[in-house]
Design a protein around this motif. Structure first.
Motif, short mmCIF file in Angstrom:
data_model
loop_
_atom_site.label_atom_id
_atom_site.label_comp_id
_atom_site.label_asym_id
_atom_site.label_seq_id
_atom_site.Cartn_x
_atom_site.Cartn_y
_atom_site.Cartn_z
N LYS A 1 -44.22 77.56 -8.15
CA LYS A 1 -44.07 78.98 -8.45
C LYS A 1 -44.31 79.86 -7.24
O LYS A 1 -44.16 81.08 -7.31
CB LYS A 1 -45.01 79.38 -9.59
N HIS A 2 -44.69 79.25 -6.11
CA HIS A 2 -44.89 80.01 -4.88
C HIS A 2 -43.73 79.80 -3.91
O HIS A 2 -43.84 80.17 -2.74
CB HIS A 2 -46.21 79.58 -4.22
N SER A 3 -42.65 79.18 -4.40
CA SER A 3 -41.49 78.86 -3.56
C SER A 3 -40.24 79.54 -4.11
O SER A 3 -40.11 79.74 -5.31
CB SER A 3 -41.27 77.35 -3.51
N ASP A 4 -39.33 79.90 -3.21
CA ASP A 4 -38.06 80.48 -3.62
C ASP A 4 -37.02 79.40 -3.90
O ASP A 4 -36.18 79.55 -4.78
CB ASP A 4 -37.55 81.44 -2.55
N VAL A 5 -37.03 78.34 -3.12
CA VAL A 5 -36.16 77.19 -3.32
C VAL A 5 -37.05 75.95 -3.28
O VAL A 5 -37.75 75.73 -2.30
CB VAL A 5 -35.07 77.09 -2.24
N LEU A 6 -37.02 75.15 -4.34
CA LEU A 6 -37.85 73.95 -4.41
C LEU A 6 -36.95 72.72 -4.46
O LEU A 6 -36.04 72.64 -5.29
CB LEU A 6 -38.75 73.97 -5.64
N LEU A 7 -37.21 71.76 -3.58
CA LEU A 7 -36.45 70.52 -3.51
C LEU A 7 -37.42 69.37 -3.76
O LEU A 7 -38.14 68.97 -2.85
CB LEU A 7 -35.79 70.38 -2.14
N PRO A 8 -37.46 68.82 -4.97
CA PRO A 8 -38.44 67.77 -5.27
C PRO A 8 -37.97 66.37 -4.89
O PRO A 8 -36.80 66.03 -5.05
CB PRO A 8 -38.61 67.86 -6.80
N GLY A 9 -38.91 65.60 -4.37
CA GLY A 9 -38.72 64.17 -4.10
C GLY A 9 -40.01 63.47 -4.46
O GLY A 9 -41.05 63.74 -3.88
N ALA A 10 -39.96 62.56 -5.42
CA ALA A 10 -41.18 61.96 -5.98
C ALA A 10 -41.90 61.09 -4.97
O ALA A 10 -41.28 60.45 -4.11
CB ALA A 10 -40.83 61.14 -7.22
N ALA B 1 -38.12 85.53 12.14
CA ALA B 1 -37.96 84.49 11.13
C ALA B 1 -37.64 85.11 9.77
O ALA B 1 -38.19 86.15 9.40
CB ALA B 1 -39.23 83.65 11.02
N THR B 2 -36.75 84.46 9.05
CA THR B 2 -36.41 84.90 7.70
C THR B 2 -36.80 83.87 6.65
O THR B 2 -36.81 84.16 5.46
CB THR B 2 -34.90 85.18 7.58
N ALA C 1 -44.92 88.58 3.49
CA ALA C 1 -44.41 89.02 4.79
C ALA C 1 -42.89 89.11 4.81
O ALA C 1 -42.30 89.44 5.84
CB ALA C 1 -44.89 88.05 5.88
N GLY C 2 -42.24 88.80 3.68
CA GLY C 2 -40.79 88.94 3.59
C GLY C 2 -40.01 87.68 3.88
O GLY C 2 -38.77 87.73 3.94
N LEU C 3 -40.68 86.54 4.04
CA LEU C 3 -39.98 85.29 4.32
C LEU C 3 -39.56 84.61 3.02
O LEU C 3 -40.29 84.64 2.02
CB LEU C 3 -40.87 84.34 5.12
N THR C 4 -38.41 83.99 3.04
CA THR C 4 -37.97 83.12 1.95
C THR C 4 -38.62 81.76 2.14
O THR C 4 -38.59 81.21 3.25
CB THR C 4 -36.45 82.98 1.93
N ILE D 1 -47.87 82.65 11.02
CA ILE D 1 -46.78 83.02 10.12
C ILE D 1 -46.33 84.45 10.41
O ILE D 1 -45.13 84.74 10.48
CB ILE D 1 -47.23 82.88 8.65
N ASP D 2 -47.30 85.35 10.60
CA ASP D 2 -46.97 86.74 10.94
C ASP D 2 -46.21 86.81 12.25
O ASP D 2 -45.24 87.58 12.38
CB ASP D 2 -48.25 87.57 11.04
#
Length: 305
Positions: free
Chosen positions: A246-255, A204-205, A229-232, A196-197
């Motif tokens: 709560k550890h995500s900036d954008v969450l897209l759920p699919g059951a 990477a952003t 590390a500054g990543l979205t 990741i680093d």
């Protein structure tokens, strides 16, 4: 609940959200799971209470008819925790919560549903999960925003461990045909943070994550490390109440479907393809890259058809 990866026997539910995993807009007024999510929004729930909420969202058709003991057993919590959960939502107790759910629940389940065998029921659950996903995608803005974020990231790390590794690998395989630098992270261990680093140092952003039950602690830790590390972080998960929310900036759920011994993930897989489409739309040279690949494949005789 089984100890195997991706196993259990809970129903499905989900929506599309941005930010910390709480739905930003309507995910379909007709969706029972969407109504449950709306009920839970705006309340500060403890981890145990979020677990109960997650359980109810995953089996919205059954939630109004479960006793507090049954719900506690399904969620893996104590019966008093269910009572405290109901009180946290503003009800006098669990009976009042259940009465409310019955008042807003569909009048009855589909005719003939109980006559299905377990294999048919598993398919019916996945069909319902896909209907809910279609309702959620009535507002395409969250997916389109996520697609733009992925398109702009160079490189693009794609994370998926254990049960979610197949989802991550499938996305990365197709994404590599249109994105110039896709890096698959499908193995955990001490090297994961290093990779990741390295992606961050290379420019990477954004980090894309696929997260499915049961959720490995290592994935949560990896998402926290990526954000530090500054990543979205864009995450495709099984529910807006999943532990990764709560550890995500954008969450897209699919059951996911959980009627069989091991989870089925048609909705997350399709959501991944939809996200891939949104990324292609945001990449100006995506079509040219696809045409170049097709020409090379034909010249090399890669495919028999």
């Amino acid at each position: 609940m089984s100890d195997a990866d991706g196993s259990g026997r809970l129903g499905g539910g989900g929506g599309v959200s941005g930010g910390s995993g709480v739905s930003e807009g309507s995910v379909g007024a007709s969706s029972a799971s969407a109504r449950l999510q709306k009920l839970f929004e705006g309340h500060r729930l403890t981890p145990t209470q979020r677990r109960i909420a997650h359980c109810m969202v995953r089996r919205p058709a059954d939630a109004p008819f479960l006793s507090s003991v049954e719900l506690a057993e399904l969620a893996g919590v104590s019966q008093p925790s269910v009572t405290r959960f109901a009180v946290a939502l503003g009800f006098d107790g669990y009976p009042a919560l259940r009465r409310h759910l019955r008042e807003v629940a569909p009048a009855e389940r589909r005719d003939g549903e109980d006559s299905h065998n377990e294999y048919q029921q598993a398919v019916q659950t996945e069909i319902e999960n896909l209907r809910q996903l279609a309702d959620a995608l009535a507002d395409p803005a969250p997916v389109e925003r996520a697609g733009r974020l992925l398109a702009e990231s160079r490189p693009l790390p794609v994370l998926g461990l254990r049960a979610a590794s197949a989802q991550a690998r499938g996305f990365a395989y197709f994404a590599a045909k249109v994105h110039p630098d896709v890096r698959l992270l499908d193995e955990g261990g001490t090297m994961l943070a290093d990779r990741i680093d390295a992606a961050g140092r290379a420019g990477a952003t954004v980090l894309l994550c696929f997260a499915l039950p049961r959720h490995p602690r290592e994935v949560v830790e990896a998402l926290d490390h990526a954000r530090e590390a500054g990543l979205t972080v864009v995450t495709v998960a099984d529910s807006a109440f999943a532990p990764v929310a709560k550890h995500s900036d954008v969450l897209l759920p699919g059951a996911v479907g959980t009627g069989l011994a091991f989870d089925t993930a048609c909705a997350p897989m399709l959501l991944g393809r939809v996200l891939l489409e949104a990324m292609c739309d945001a990449l100006p040279d995506a079509q040219a890259r696809l045409e170049a690949f097709d020409a090379q494949a034909a010249a090399r005789g890669l495919f028999v058809e």
